[in-house]
Design a protein around this motif. Structure first.
Motif, PDB file in Angstrom:
ATOM      1  N   MET A  81     -90.731  35.255   5.827  1.00 35.97           N
ATOM      2  CA  MET A  81     -90.461  35.597   7.353  1.00 35.97           C
ATOM      3  C   MET A  81     -90.922  34.819   8.096  1.00 35.97           C
ATOM      4  SD  MET A  81     -88.448  38.135   6.885  1.00 35.97           S
ATOM      5  CE  MET A  81     -88.305  38.833   8.615  1.00 35.97           C
ATOM      6  N   LEU A  82     -92.156  34.282   7.676  1.00 41.17           N
ATOM      7  CA  LEU A  82     -92.579  32.939   8.482  1.00 41.17           C
ATOM      8  C   LEU A  82     -91.523  31.944   8.594  1.00 41.17           C
ATOM      9  CD1 LEU A  82     -96.355  32.809   7.477  1.00 41.17           C
ATOM     10  CD2 LEU A  82     -95.469  33.529   9.700  1.00 41.17           C
ATOM     11  N   ALA A  83     -90.781  31.598   7.287  1.00 38.84           N
ATOM     12  CA  ALA A  83     -89.911  30.642   7.391  1.00 38.84           C
ATOM     13  C   ALA A  83     -88.762  30.877   8.356  1.00 38.84           C
ATOM     14  CB  ALA A  83     -89.296  30.486   5.975  1.00 38.84           C
ATOM     15  N   VAL A  84     -88.139  32.287   8.437  1.00 37.82           N
ATOM     16  CA  VAL A  84     -87.365  32.693   9.451  1.00 37.82           C
ATOM     17  C   VAL A  84     -87.720  32.158  10.878  1.00 37.82           C
ATOM     18  CG1 VAL A  84     -86.052  34.541  10.380  1.00 37.82           C
ATOM     19  CG2 VAL A  84     -86.427  34.434   7.963  1.00 37.82           C
ATOM     20  N   GLY A  85     -89.033  32.567  11.232  1.00 38.22           N
ATOM     21  CA  GLY A  85     -89.584  32.307  12.483  1.00 38.22           C
ATOM     22  C   GLY A  85     -89.550  30.879  12.691  1.00 38.22           C
ATOM     23  N   LEU A  86     -89.817  29.967  11.724  1.00 39.90           N
ATOM     24  CA  LEU A  86     -89.805  28.564  11.907  1.00 39.90           C
ATOM     25  C   LEU A  86     -88.350  28.063  12.162  1.00 39.90           C
ATOM     26  CD1 LEU A  86     -91.542  25.886  11.968  1.00 39.90           C
ATOM     27  CD2 LEU A  86     -91.124  25.963   9.172  1.00 39.90           C
ATOM     28  N   GLY A  87     -87.394  28.727  11.313  1.00 42.20           N
ATOM     29  CA  GLY A  87     -86.197  28.113  11.562  1.00 42.20           C
ATOM     30  C   GLY A  87     -85.502  28.539  13.038  1.00 42.20           C
ATOM     31  N   ILE A  88     -86.072  29.646  13.526  1.00 44.39           N
ATOM     32  CA  ILE A  88     -85.754  29.721  14.975  1.00 44.39           C
ATOM     33  C   ILE A  88     -86.258  28.755  15.989  1.00 44.39           C
ATOM     34  CG2 ILE A  88     -86.032  31.506  16.729  1.00 44.39           C
ATOM     35  CD1 ILE A  88     -85.960  33.790  14.585  1.00 44.39           C
TER      36      ILE A  88
END
Length: 164
Positions: A81-88
């Protein structure tokens, strides 16, 4: 973190970044040029203020990333989920550099060498801004523009030689 987690997180960052282009396109076409035109109109008018009401969208779009970073690092750790935040977040950085700096020159800088892709993206955005109303606009994306937006007078070889 093991290498499989790192690899999966890398794919998630890239996938989220690319998916966010769809989110931006959809929001731009149906929200900004729809019921929140009252915010976005400022972006389709000439003004000399450093900020515009349309900048409220940058704040709104940052909320999911901020939430994901906060919740999945401090409350319940989850690297995916941190990776999702980083992608955004990465999409937001790309948007700021491309849209606000390169296209709209809010900070005066533009790359001397512009690829065919970059020229097409800039031209598509100028086509979008040729309309000053919420109806009749086209080219709502930021990462992709169809070949029809390629400037007719652009020559890759000419551009390359002029800037060397």
């Amino acid at each position: 973190m093991n290498w499989i987690t790192i690899l999966l997180c890398s794919f998630i960052v890239i996938g989220t970044f690319l998916f966010w282009e769809f989110i931006a396109w959809f929001t731009h076409k149906y929200v900004m040029h729809g019921f929140l035109w009252v915010w976005h109109r400022s972006h389709h008018t000439i003004h000399h203020e450093p900020l515009e009401r349309n900048d409220l969208f940058a704040l709104a779009f940052s909320i999911p990333s901020i939430f994901l970073f906060y919740y999945y690092s401090l409350v319940v750790y989850n690297p995916y989920m941190l990776a999702v935040g980083l992608g955004i977040f990465c999409y937001g950085v790309f948007y700021f550099i491309f849209h606000d700096i390169i296209v709209h020159q809010r900070i005066k800088w533009r790359p001397a060498k512009r690829s065919r892709y970059l020229q097409r993206m800039i031209h598509a955005h100028y086509v979008h801004h040729s309309k000053h109303t919420k109806q009749g606009c086209e080219a709502f994306g930021f990462l992709y523009a169809p070949k029809k937006y390629e400037p007719k007078n652009f020559s890759f070889r000419k551009e390359r030689h002029e800037t060397q």
